[in-house]
Design a protein around this motif. Structure first.
Motif, mmCIF file in Angstrom:
data_model
loop_
_atom_site.group_PDB
_atom_site.id
_atom_site.type_symbol
_atom_site.label_atom_id
_atom_site.label_comp_id
_atom_site.label_asym_id
_atom_site.label_seq_id
_atom_site.Cartn_x
_atom_site.Cartn_y
_atom_site.Cartn_z
ATOM 1 N N GLU A 294 -31.748 -36.339 2.810
ATOM 2 C CA GLU A 294 -31.794 -37.686 3.922
ATOM 3 C C GLU A 294 -32.405 -39.286 3.231
ATOM 4 N N LEU A 295 -32.164 -38.801 1.236
ATOM 5 C CA LEU A 295 -32.356 -40.190 0.562
ATOM 6 C C LEU A 295 -31.278 -41.076 1.296
ATOM 7 N N ARG A 296 -31.391 -42.062 0.826
ATOM 8 C CA ARG A 296 -29.918 -43.186 0.979
ATOM 9 C C ARG A 296 -30.253 -44.093 -0.699
ATOM 10 N N LEU A 297 -28.440 -43.634 -1.424
ATOM 11 C CA LEU A 297 -28.276 -44.262 -2.593
ATOM 12 C C LEU A 297 -27.794 -45.012 -2.798
ATOM 13 N N PRO A 298 -27.843 -46.115 -3.939
ATOM 14 C CA PRO A 298 -27.383 -46.615 -4.293
ATOM 15 C C PRO A 298 -26.038 -47.047 -5.077
ATOM 16 N N ASP A 299 -25.253 -47.769 -5.297
ATOM 17 C CA ASP A 299 -23.702 -46.924 -5.800
ATOM 18 C C ASP A 299 -23.595 -48.462 -7.011
ATOM 19 N N PRO A 300 -23.796 -46.861 -8.101
ATOM 20 C CA PRO A 300 -24.294 -47.697 -9.478
ATOM 21 C C PRO A 300 -23.304 -48.116 -10.090
ATOM 22 N N ASP A 301 -21.994 -48.524 -9.550
ATOM 23 C CA ASP A 301 -20.990 -49.082 -9.451
ATOM 24 C C ASP A 301 -20.754 -50.349 -9.075
ATOM 25 N N ALA A 302 -21.793 -50.737 -8.023
ATOM 26 C CA ALA A 302 -21.867 -51.785 -7.825
ATOM 27 C C ALA A 302 -22.252 -52.963 -8.266
ATOM 28 N N ASP A 303 -21.976 -54.099 -7.645
ATOM 29 C CA ASP A 303 -22.187 -55.520 -8.952
ATOM 30 C C ASP A 303 -23.724 -55.840 -8.135
ATOM 31 N N GLU A 304 -24.681 -55.307 -8.597
ATOM 32 C CA GLU A 304 -26.055 -54.922 -8.656
ATOM 33 C C GLU A 304 -27.090 -54.697 -10.048
ATOM 34 N N ASP A 305 -28.376 -55.323 -10.264
ATOM 35 C CA ASP A 305 -28.655 -55.033 -11.173
ATOM 36 C C ASP A 305 -29.286 -54.394 -11.185
ATOM 37 N N TRP A 306 -29.396 -53.555 -12.244
ATOM 38 C CA TRP A 306 -29.825 -52.380 -12.151
ATOM 39 C C TRP A 306 -31.364 -52.156 -11.841
ATOM 40 N N ARG A 307 -32.188 -53.257 -12.051
ATOM 41 C CA ARG A 307 -33.283 -53.102 -11.461
ATOM 42 C C ARG A 307 -33.618 -52.915 -9.786
ATOM 43 N N ASP A 308 -32.908 -53.697 -9.298
ATOM 44 C CA ASP A 308 -33.098 -53.334 -8.536
ATOM 45 C C ASP A 308 -32.448 -51.293 -7.647
ATOM 46 N N GLN A 309 -31.641 -51.622 -8.007
ATOM 47 C CA GLN A 309 -31.476 -50.264 -8.166
ATOM 48 C C GLN A 309 -32.453 -48.956 -8.641
ATOM 49 N N LEU A 310 -32.858 -49.504 -9.334
ATOM 50 C CA LEU A 310 -33.685 -48.290 -10.188
ATOM 51 C C LEU A 310 -34.975 -48.724 -9.211
ATOM 52 N N ARG A 311 -35.601 -49.719 -8.621
ATOM 53 C CA ARG A 311 -36.602 -49.470 -7.998
ATOM 54 C C ARG A 311 -36.494 -48.766 -6.379
ATOM 55 N N ALA A 312 -35.343 -49.749 -6.000
ATOM 56 C CA ALA A 312 -34.694 -48.647 -5.072
ATOM 57 C C ALA A 312 -34.666 -47.346 -4.640
ATOM 58 N N LEU A 313 -34.223 -47.065 -5.935
ATOM 59 C CA LEU A 313 -34.432 -45.080 -5.643
ATOM 60 C C LEU A 313 -35.515 -44.586 -6.316
ATOM 61 N N ALA A 314 -36.336 -45.445 -6.627
ATOM 62 C CA ALA A 314 -37.787 -44.851 -6.609
ATOM 63 C C ALA A 314 -38.268 -45.192 -5.389
ATOM 64 N N THR A 315 -38.910 -46.025 -4.545
ATOM 65 C CA THR A 315 -39.831 -46.710 -3.377
ATOM 66 C C THR A 315 -38.284 -45.348 -2.258
ATOM 67 N N GLU A 316 -36.973 -44.370 -2.145
ATOM 68 C CA GLU A 316 -36.412 -43.670 -1.445
ATOM 69 C C GLU A 316 -37.430 -42.168 -2.006
ATOM 70 N N TYR A 317 -37.125 -42.148 -3.114
ATOM 71 C CA TYR A 317 -38.059 -40.701 -3.438
ATOM 72 C C TYR A 317 -39.375 -40.826 -3.322
ATOM 73 N N ARG A 318 -40.759 -42.017 -3.394
ATOM 74 C CA ARG A 318 -41.536 -41.362 -2.924
ATOM 75 C C ARG A 318 -41.485 -41.462 -1.378
ATOM 76 N N ALA A 319 -40.929 -41.917 -0.876
ATOM 77 C CA ALA A 319 -40.731 -42.425 0.241
ATOM 78 C C ALA A 319 -40.676 -41.035 1.409
ATOM 79 N N LEU A 320 -39.614 -40.044 0.326
ATOM 80 C CA LEU A 320 -39.376 -38.890 0.582
ATOM 81 C C LEU A 320 -40.121 -37.363 0.573
#
Length: 253
Positions: A91-117
């Motif tokens: 069910e987790l929505r995972l960011p694309d680590p190859d995308a041109d996105e800041d690691w901080r935003d991706q890390l927060r997104a992963l942590a938030t998804e895991y918490r909600a799960l």
């Protein structure tokens, strides 16, 4: 720890057994039954009734089949719980680590998804500490986490430590939060009513009232009008502390 427990029980993982999923109708098996459907119903039952009440007999009744019909598709209850665990990770929505996105935003997104799960499925946390977690969805989650942490600039020796700091925090936070909401549901109250009732009760006891009084200014500074807001603020601030710690370690190195 999970591996040692598995070895003591003579069991490793359903994902290491090398057995093809059984499916289709044969040998008198009921129509419309397969491992995917059995797993989905297992997740639904675990959500509704909890891990302690789950049994193969209860599952069979929900599927309207015999318990032996379920065992045609899975060998043991452990196998089924492990399948349900990985299905939840799907069910987790995972960011694309190859995308041109800041690691901080991706890390927060992963942590938030895991918490909600963890909050959505309170049974997940004890199972995550029991099995090896090497199903495809769990591995996909782990792989993305590792790749995002590598983007931070930490040396290789610090990657696993950073992963542990962030995601063991999330695991603990989400587990306690999930238990809280389960307790609230069992009490038939809203989270805010339950919180107010609990606070009123503890202030009536001299020993606990003193502790509450000492932390009154902290609670006031915390902010948030509802339990949900307080939980979100604490989680966000704690996560910001961990991100700042990673930044500081990168700068130091």
């Amino acid at each position: 720890m999970a591996r040692a427990a598995a070895e003591r029980s003579g069991r490793t993982s359903v994902w290491l057994e090398g057995k093809a999923p059984r499916g289709g109708r044969g040998g008198g098996q009921p129509s419309g039954l397969d491992r995917e459907r059995i797993t989905a119903v297992t997740v639904r039952l675990l959500d509704a009734e909890g891990l302690a009440k789950f049994s193969m007999r209860r599952l069979a009744a929900e599927l309207n089949v015999t318990a032996m019909s379920v065992y045609w598709y899975v060998d043991t209850k452990d196998d089924l719980l492990e399948l349900a665990l990985d299905a939840a990770f799907g069910e987790l929505r995972l960011p694309d680590p190859d995308a041109d996105e800041d690691w901080r935003d991706q890390l927060r997104a992963l942590a938030t998804e895991y918490r909600a799960l963890l909050v959505r499925h309170p049974w997940l946390s004890p199972l995550a500490g029991t099995y090896l977690n090497i199903g495809p969805n769990s591995l996909a989650f782990s792989r993305v986490i590792q790749r995002v942490i590598r983007k931070t600039g930490l040396p290789a020796r610090g990657v696993t430590g950073a992963i542990s700091a962030v995601f063991q925090f999330v695991y603990g936070y989400g587990t306690i939060e999930g238990h809280f909401f389960a307790r609230v549901a069992n009490a038939g109250m809203t989270p805010d009513d339950y919180f107010q009732h609990a606070m009123s009760s503890v202030t009536e006891v001299p020993e606990t009232a003193e502790v509450i009084q000492e932390s009154k200014d902290i609670m006031a500074a915390r902010g948030g009008d509802t339990v949900a807001e307080m939980l979100d603020r604490d989680f966000t601030f704690a996560l910001d502390l961990l991100v700042a710690g990673i930044e500081a370690m990168v700068e130091r190195d």
